[in-house]
Design a protein around this motif. Structure first.
Motif, PDB file in Angstrom:
ATOM      1  N   VAL A 104      66.488  22.980  46.641  1.00 48.85           N
ATOM      2  CA  VAL A 104      67.163  24.089  46.516  1.00 48.85           C
ATOM      3  C   VAL A 104      67.030  24.835  47.760  1.00 48.85           C
ATOM      4  CG1 VAL A 104      67.780  26.370  45.586  1.00 48.85           C
ATOM      5  CG2 VAL A 104      67.560  24.200  44.108  1.00 48.85           C
ATOM      6  N   GLU A 105      65.651  25.220  48.106  1.00 47.36           N
ATOM      7  CA  GLU A 105      65.337  25.939  49.501  1.00 47.36           C
ATOM      8  C   GLU A 105      65.660  25.117  50.756  1.00 47.36           C
ATOM      9  OE1 GLU A 105      61.271  28.237  50.177  1.00 47.36           O
ATOM     10  OE2 GLU A 105      60.853  26.150  50.040  1.00 47.36           O
ATOM     11  N   GLU A 106      65.199  23.692  50.598  1.00 47.54           N
ATOM     12  CA  GLU A 106      65.279  23.148  52.049  1.00 47.54           C
ATOM     13  C   GLU A 106      66.839  22.542  52.396  1.00 47.54           C
ATOM     14  OE1 GLU A 106      62.280  20.084  51.989  1.00 47.54           O
ATOM     15  OE2 GLU A 106      60.634  21.646  51.936  1.00 47.54           O
ATOM     16  N   ARG A 107      67.559  22.461  51.249  1.00 50.22           N
ATOM     17  CA  ARG A 107      68.592  21.565  51.294  1.00 50.22           C
ATOM     18  C   ARG A 107      69.819  22.402  50.313  1.00 50.22           C
ATOM     19  NH1 ARG A 107      68.059  16.434  53.378  1.00 50.22           N
ATOM     20  NH2 ARG A 107      70.292  15.729  52.547  1.00 50.22           N
ATOM     21  N   SER A 108      69.845  23.733  50.706  1.00 50.43           N
ATOM     22  CA  SER A 108      70.776  24.602  50.013  1.00 50.43           C
ATOM     23  C   SER A 108      72.208  24.110  50.118  1.00 50.43           C
ATOM     24  CB  SER A 108      70.601  26.042  50.608  1.00 50.43           C
ATOM     25  OG  SER A 108      69.383  26.468  50.424  1.00 50.43           O
ATOM     26  N   ASP A 109      72.689  23.834  51.110  1.00 50.39           N
ATOM     27  CA  ASP A 109      74.107  23.399  51.218  1.00 50.39           C
ATOM     28  C   ASP A 109      74.259  22.311  50.370  1.00 50.39           C
ATOM     29  OD1 ASP A 109      74.798  25.340  53.152  1.00 50.39           O
ATOM     30  OD2 ASP A 109      74.533  23.710  54.885  1.00 50.39           O
ATOM     31  N   GLY A 110      73.439  21.188  50.369  1.00 51.00           N
ATOM     32  CA  GLY A 110      73.655  20.142  49.270  1.00 51.00           C
ATOM     33  C   GLY A 110      73.706  20.534  47.764  1.00 51.00           C
ATOM     34  N   SER A 167      67.120  23.375  35.475  1.00 51.50           N
ATOM     35  CA  SER A 167      68.493  23.554  36.271  1.00 51.50           C
ATOM     36  C   SER A 167      68.976  24.740  36.548  1.00 51.50           C
ATOM     37  CB  SER A 167      69.425  22.483  35.969  1.00 51.50           C
ATOM     38  OG  SER A 167      70.809  22.306  36.445  1.00 51.50           O
ATOM     39  N   GLY A 168      69.119  25.416  35.364  1.00 56.35           N
ATOM     40  CA  GLY A 168      69.882  26.779  35.358  1.00 56.35           C
ATOM     41  C   GLY A 168      69.176  27.954  36.047  1.00 56.35           C
ATOM     42  N   THR A 169      67.573  27.665  36.013  1.00 49.20           N
ATOM     43  CA  THR A 169      66.864  28.667  36.727  1.00 49.20           C
ATOM     44  C   THR A 169      67.073  28.459  38.248  1.00 49.20           C
ATOM     45  OG1 THR A 169      65.368  28.574  34.703  1.00 49.20           O
ATOM     46  CG2 THR A 169      64.345  29.528  36.928  1.00 49.20           C
ATOM     47  N   ALA A 170      67.164  26.964  38.625  1.00 47.88           N
ATOM     48  CA  ALA A 170      67.367  26.738  40.217  1.00 47.88           C
ATOM     49  C   ALA A 170      68.568  27.212  40.679  1.00 47.88           C
ATOM     50  CB  ALA A 170      67.283  25.102  40.154  1.00 47.88           C
ATOM     51  N   GLN A 171      69.832  27.099  39.756  1.00 44.92           N
ATOM     52  CA  GLN A 171      70.900  27.835  40.135  1.00 44.92           C
ATOM     53  C   GLN A 171      70.862  29.262  40.199  1.00 44.92           C
ATOM     54  OE1 GLN A 171      74.736  26.075  38.376  1.00 44.92           O
ATOM     55  NE2 GLN A 171      73.198  24.243  37.350  1.00 44.92           N
ATOM     56  N   ASP A 175      70.672  31.836  44.740  1.00 48.88           N
ATOM     57  CA  ASP A 175      71.423  33.007  45.253  1.00 48.88           C
ATOM     58  C   ASP A 175      70.002  34.177  45.518  1.00 48.88           C
ATOM     59  OD1 ASP A 175      73.837  32.261  45.766  1.00 48.88           O
ATOM     60  OD2 ASP A 175      74.155  32.224  43.878  1.00 48.88           O
ATOM     61  N   VAL A 176      69.204  34.517  44.635  1.00 51.60           N
ATOM     62  CA  VAL A 176      68.289  35.573  44.619  1.00 51.60           C
ATOM     63  C   VAL A 176      67.263  35.218  45.670  1.00 51.60           C
ATOM     64  CG1 VAL A 176      69.077  36.247  42.565  1.00 51.60           C
ATOM     65  CG2 VAL A 176      67.229  34.664  42.768  1.00 51.60           C
ATOM     66  N   ARG A 177      66.573  34.170  45.588  1.00 49.90           N
ATOM     67  CA  ARG A 177      65.488  33.574  46.358  1.00 49.90           C
ATOM     68  C   ARG A 177      64.332  34.452  46.394  1.00 49.90           C
ATOM     69  NH1 ARG A 177      66.896  29.603  50.051  1.00 49.90           N
ATOM     70  NH2 ARG A 177      68.686  28.506  49.475  1.00 49.90           N
ATOM     71  N   THR A 178      64.214  35.030  45.361  1.00 51.93           N
ATOM     72  CA  THR A 178      62.877  35.885  44.778  1.00 51.93           C
ATOM     73  C   THR A 178      62.707  35.824  43.400  1.00 51.93           C
ATOM     74  OG1 THR A 178      62.078  37.897  45.205  1.00 51.93           O
ATOM     75  CG2 THR A 178      64.236  38.051  44.710  1.00 51.93           C
ATOM     76  N   PRO A 179      61.553  35.566  42.987  1.00 51.46           N
ATOM     77  CA  PRO A 179      60.148  35.595  43.614  1.00 51.46           C
ATOM     78  C   PRO A 179      60.071  34.254  44.456  1.00 51.46           C
ATOM     79  CG  PRO A 179      59.731  35.192  41.305  1.00 51.46           C
ATOM     80  CD  PRO A 179      61.129  35.814  41.493  1.00 51.46           C
ATOM     81  N   PRO A 180      59.155  33.847  45.102  1.00 52.34           N
ATOM     82  CA  PRO A 180      58.995  32.595  45.845  1.00 52.34           C
ATOM     83  C   PRO A 180      59.160  31.429  44.932  1.00 52.34           C
ATOM     84  CG  PRO A 180      57.177  34.310  46.564  1.00 52.34           C
ATOM     85  CD  PRO A 180      57.844  34.850  45.212  1.00 52.34           C
ATOM     86  N   LYS A 181      59.299  30.355  45.284  1.00 56.96           N
ATOM     87  CA  LYS A 181      59.648  29.111  44.243  1.00 56.96           C
ATOM     88  C   LYS A 181      58.199  28.709  43.568  1.00 56.96           C
ATOM     89  CE  LYS A 181      58.611  25.566  47.920  1.00 56.96           C
ATOM     90  NZ  LYS A 181      58.571  26.532  49.049  1.00 56.96           N
TER      91      LYS A 181
END
Length: 231
Positions: A104-110, A167-171, A175-181
């Motif tokens: 999610v972090e590195e390939r957000s567009d995908g 999967s739901g948490t990743a979605q 958008d929020v990107r916080t806290p760190p992965k």
């Protein structure tokens, strides 16, 4: 005109390089606008080519979209498969959570494209990938359930819950990107692993909940006739 004023010669891309460039541009456009709103004109303009070049490589927007989705699914599928192939339940859950969040972090567009859950012409989709992950997790849990004396037939249901939660948490994190992965993954594992570590082999609901929401005979037991209309 001096040598410094002379523009540098334009480097001509090979067919493979041009195709890769169009895939990258297409991924950006599809992620930003969605499949329906994206146009070949926009993709060609961003790539700095004419529309016929896009058609030459992919046959049109649908062909390019299929390639973009297939590549993202293959990339993410390989990451997840590798993550859950190790030893130890907690270790595999940690690796799987981090693998998805790193994607999610590195390939957000995908990821934005995949979670729209539009199937490619070949029938592949993010749901298909998740179903494969569920099957793998169910197999892992089934072995542990048997070892702990739990009903192995329930492992599929628990696998659905675990994969769905990750999967739901990743979605949400997309958008929020916080806290760190790393912190998000730690909390996911905390809930997953500690929940699995203290499973009740025979869980049940509270009597008041059962009384309120359970109907003898299921839907067939309900009286579905309309009640009297108030004046």
């Amino acid at each position: 005109m001096t040598a410094q004023d002379t523009p540098a010669p334009r480097t001509r891309m090979t067919a493979a390089q041009r195709r890769q460039q169009l895939v990258e541009v297409g991924r950006q456009i599809f992620a930003e606008y969605g499949y329906d709103a994206a146009t070949v004109e926009e993709i060609a303009a961003v790539a700095g080519v004419s529309k016929p070049v896009v058609y030459e490589h992919f046959g049109g927007k649908e062909g390019l979209y299929a390639v973009v989705c297939d590549r993202e699914l293959a990339y993410l599928g390989a990451e997840i498969a590798e993550a859950i192939s190790g030893e130890g339940s907690r270790h595999r859950i940690e690796r799987a959570a981090m693998a998805l969040l790193r994607y999610v972090e590195e390939r957000s567009d995908g990821f934005r494209i995949l979670v729209r859950d539009t199937s490619t012409p070949g029938g592949s989709s993010y749901s298909t990938l998740l179903n494969d992950a569920v099957a793998s997790v169910a197999h892992i849990l089934g072995e542990e359930f048997v070892a702990r004396g739990f009903a192995p037939q329930t492992s599929g249901m628990y696998a659905q819950a675990l994969v769905g939660m990750v999967s739901g948490t990743a979605q949400w994190w997309l958008d929020v990107r916080t806290p760190p992965k790393e912190e998000v993954a730690a909390h996911i594992v905390n809930l997953c692993f500690n929940g699995l570590s203290h499973l009740d082999p025979s869980p049940s609901l509270g009597a008041d909940v059962l009384e309120k929401y359970s109907v003898p005979g299921g839907v067939e037991g309900r009286d579905l006739r309309p009640g009297p209309v108030s004046p």
